[in-house]
Each structure stands twice: as structure tokens, then as C-alpha cells.
Write an enzyme that holds these catalytic residues in place. Structure first.
Site, mmCIF file in Angstrom:
data_model
loop_
_atom_site.group_PDB
_atom_site.id
_atom_site.type_symbol
_atom_site.label_atom_id
_atom_site.label_comp_id
_atom_site.label_asym_id
_atom_site.label_seq_id
_atom_site.Cartn_x
_atom_site.Cartn_y
_atom_site.Cartn_z
ATOM 1 C CE1 TYR A 88 -0.534 -5.389 10.846
ATOM 2 C CE2 TYR A 88 -0.559 -3.193 9.932
ATOM 3 C CZ TYR A 88 -0.460 -3.927 11.146
ATOM 4 O OH TYR A 88 -0.561 -3.738 12.292
ATOM 5 C CB THR B 31 -2.654 -0.755 13.129
ATOM 6 O OG1 THR B 31 -1.901 0.362 12.559
ATOM 7 C CG2 THR B 31 -3.426 -1.476 12.203
ATOM 8 C CG ASP B 32 -1.936 4.748 12.719
ATOM 9 O OD1 ASP B 32 -1.459 3.585 12.172
ATOM 10 O OD2 ASP B 32 -1.253 5.715 12.659
ATOM 11 C CD GLU B 33 0.358 0.671 9.201
ATOM 12 O OE1 GLU B 33 0.183 0.044 8.064
ATOM 13 O OE2 GLU B 33 1.344 0.444 9.941
ATOM 14 C CE LYS C 108 -4.050 -5.464 13.850
ATOM 15 N NZ LYS C 108 -4.000 -6.438 15.143
#
Ligand code: NAD
Ligand code: TYD
Length: 337
Positions: free
Chosen positions: A151, A124-126, A155
Site C-alpha cells: 500500500y 499518507t505518512d506511510e 502511494k
């Protein structure tokens, strides 16, 4: 790449990927390994026959179960399985560490032990944190890691483990990082399906903070097409950021949905902000565009229209997703709105 082992294939993006891969590649055979957590839903696989698709219920953190299901003839393992909701990770991070970190390591070890030819990690970009509101700032593959939620941190840790498996053991790996997906079958705890299900039922739509946070939205099938390309043509050891150049403020998204459903803006209710709420995500997708020739097929308008129509046509799916556990979570997280 005929024999695919897909984890998390009963979830939102994984199930879209299973359908797409079976439709695009007539010789493709899929083992779909999923624990069926609250977010996993066999309804998402309705219509997919058993001819080229085998569903196995199992936990990616369970080494024996993974090894038993993987077999020795898998061409590629694509890891979608994760705990995926930021708000739940803020309430309790345990499951995020177990599935997203330990589970990824189990899959890497098992992939190596079974001679899997390629390992794709769906990220994810997060992991890159939050961007300033300056329109010229974008995430690239070289942006530093700066995860802000449990989260995102889990990741990011998973990405590091994938990188280490490549570096130390020479495993053929590719990482894809995407922004906010939208489309049919997304669990209604995430913002877009939550607002859609609430608006359809004339219920209040909770908007965090000032509603001006920016997300970079991509239609789920476009994301899945990019993953397919990365699987088939991506360079080993590389990371590809996937985005449709579609930044929207949260309030803009709510207003579009209300307009499309002809519902009043009085349904919007501003609520307490998410702790540590990332302000802006925006992806520069030049690498996936130039190296893999990927382009999104849906515009925001066409993708949103398809999504809205799907939720409007599937009240039973919404009802079944919002079971007892969901109601408990909703009441705990949002209280009385
Ligand atoms: P989801 O929550 O809808 O689905 C996750 C699936 O994984 C479910 O079917 C669940 O049962 C399964 N799962 C969870 N824990 C498991 C375990 N221990 N073992 C086996 N299966 C397990 O998530 P999603 O939105 O489809 O996201 C899929 C992947 O894409 C995730 O890795 C997520 O981090 C990533 N991603 C999602 C988005 C997004 O906007 N949804 C954006 C970028 C990246
Ligand atoms: P979400 O779908 O949880 O995805 P992410 O946090 O991974 O981007 O949230 C999308 C945006 O919507 C995010 O800025 C938080 C906001 N949001 C709300 O305003 N209200 C809500 O009830 C939820 C779930 C999210």
C-alpha cells in the site's frame, strides 16, 4: 476554485471532504467520481442534495470515463480515490498498483488535457516508512521515502508521478500527507472502527503483536480542513504533512474505547502480528501550521467521543458495511477469534 472534481468521494475521508466543502463554500460545485468498491458507500453521502453535487460512478484507471466526467471547466481535481488498507495490500497488491499508481497517472494526464488549474494528491505518512520509538524522531516533508507495505509503496509511486507531472509539464500540484484518520463513516476493516463495531457487539478485538505500535491520530474533519487550505493557499509543487500531534499506542486506543463504552478489557485478544508492521508514525506539522495557519479543532478526547457516539448511533450503517464480502474478508484474515 468553485468547480471541484473529487475522486473517492464515497469513501471515508472523501465523503467528509465533500460535506465540508459544500458547507464552507456556497458557490462550490462538486463532481464526485467514485468506483464504489467495497469501501465506497453511497450511505456516506446521505443528506447531500443533488443541487451542487453530482455523483458519477467510474474508475480512475479508466481514461475515457475520467475524461468524459471531467469536462473542461474544472478548477481543481482532488484525488482521494485509492485502495487504502495495508492488510489487503499484503494479501494481494494488484488492485493497489492499478488504482493507486495507474489511476493517479490517468488523472494527471486527464487534468492536464482538460486544463485543470490545480491537482491535489491526498497521500499518507506511510510513504516515509517507520520511525524509531525515540520521541524526538518525526516525519517532516524532507524525510526520505521508505515505504514498507505494498500500500505505502503504491502511494509513494503515486507521489513520484505527481512530482514528475509538475516537473515535466508544469502542472500545478500540491501533495498532502496525513497520519491515521478517525471519525464517522470509516470502513470497519480499519483499526478504530473495527474495535468500535466489535466492542459494541461484545465481540473480541484483535490486537496485532504486542499492541505497542504508535500511530498519530487526527480527526477526519480536521484533515479535510487542512486539505481545503492546501487547495486554496498551498504553494504549487509543495508537499504538506498534516498531523495533530497526537501519538497513541494501539493498546491505549483500545483501552480508551473500552472505557468509554464500559466494556471489559477481556475483549482484547492479541493475535499474530502484521508482516512488516510499521512501529511508529509521528508527524511534525510545523509547515502546515506556519504556512497555512492550520490547527486541529478537535482534541483526541472530543474527537473520540464524537466518533464513538456516531458508531453507537448507527448500527444499521455498521451492519450494511459488514456485508457478505466483508464477512469473507474477516474470516479469511482473522480466522476464528
Ligand atoms: P477509503 O478506502 O475509505 O475510500 C476510498 C474510496 O475510493 C472509496 O469510495 C472507493 O470506492 C474509491 N475507489 C477505490 N478505487 C477506485 C477507483 N479505481 N476509481 C474510483 N474510485 C475508487 O479510503 P479513505 O480512508 O477515505 O482514504 C482516502 C485517501 O486518503 C486515500 O488516498 C488514502 O490513501 C489517503 N489517506 C488515508 C488515511 C486514513 O487514515 N484513512 C490516512 C492518510 C491518507
Ligand atoms: P490500520 O487502521 O490498518 O491503519 P495503518 O496500518 O494504516 O496504520 O491499523 C492501525 C494500527 O492498528 C496498526 O498498528 C495495525 C493495528 N491493527 C491491529 O492491531 N488490529 C487490527 O485488527 C487492525 C486492522 C489493525
Amino acid at each position: 476554485m468553485d468547480k471541484l472534481f473529487i475522486t473517492g468521494g464515497a469513501g471515508f475521508i472523501g465523503s467528509a471532504f465533500v460535506s465540508l466543502a459544500l458547507a464552507e463554500f456556497p458557490r462550490c460545485q462538486i463532481t464526485n467520481f467514485d468506483a464504489l468498491t467495497y469501501a465506497g458507500n453511497l450511505d456516506n453521502l446521505e443528506g447531500i442534495g443533488e443541487h451542487r453535487h453530482r455523483f458519477v460512478r467510474g474508475d480512475i484507471a479508466d481514461r475515457d470515463a475520467v475524461l468524459a466526467a471531467l469536462g473542461t471547466e474544472t478548477d481543481a481535481l482532488i484525488n482521494f480515490a485509492a485502495e487504502s488498507h495495508v492488510d489487503r495490500s499484503i494479501a494481494s497488491a494488484d488492485e493497489f498498483l492499478r488504482t493507486n499508481i495507474n489511476g493517479t497517472q490517468v488523472l494527471l494526464d486527464a487534468g492536464r488535457a482538460r486544463g485543470v488549474r490545480r491537482f491535489v494528491q491526498v497521500s499518507t505518512d506511510e510513504v516515509m516508512g517507520s520511525l524509531p520509538e525515540d520521541e524526538n524522531a518525526f516525519f517532516t516533508e524532507d524525510s526520505p521515502f521508505a515505504p514498507n507495505s505494498p500500500y505505502a509503496a503504491s502511494k509513494a509511486a503515486a507521489e513520484h508521478l505527481v512530482r514528475a507531472a509538475r516537473h515535466t509539464f508544469g502542472l500545478d500540484t500540491v501533495i498532502t500527507r496525513c497520519g491515521n484518520n478517525y471519525g464517522p463513516r470509516q470502513f470497519p476493516e480499519k483499526f478504530l472502527p473495527l474495535m468500535l463495531s466489535n466492542a459494541l457487539g461484545d465481540e473480541t478485538i484483535p490486537v496485532y503483536g504486542d499492541g505497542l505500535n504508535v500511530r498519530d491520530w487526527i480527526y477526519v474533519e480536521d484533515h479535510c480542513r487542512a486539505i481545503l487550505l492546501a487547495l486554496l493557499e498551498g504553494r504549487a509543487g509543495e508537499t504538506y504533512n498534516i498531523g495533530a500531534r497526537n501519538e497513541r499506542r494501539n493498546l491505549e486506543v483500545v483501552e480508551s474505547v473500552l472505557r468509554a463504552l464500559d466494556k471489559p478489557s477481556s475483549l482484547i485478544k492479541f493475535v499474530k502480528d502484521r508482516p512488516g508492521h510499521d512501529r511508529r508514525y509521528a508527524i511534525n506539522p510545523s509547515k502546515v501550521e506556519t504556512e497555512l495557519g492550520w490547527r486541529p479543532r478537535e482534541t483526541w478526547e472530543s474527537g473520540l467521543q464524537k466518533t464513538i457516539r456516531w458508531y453507537a448511533d448507527h448500527p444499521r450503517w455498521i451492519e450494511r458495511a459488514r456485508n457478505g464480502d466483508y464477512r469473507d474478508y474477516y474470516a479469511q484474515h482473522y480466522g476464528a477469534l
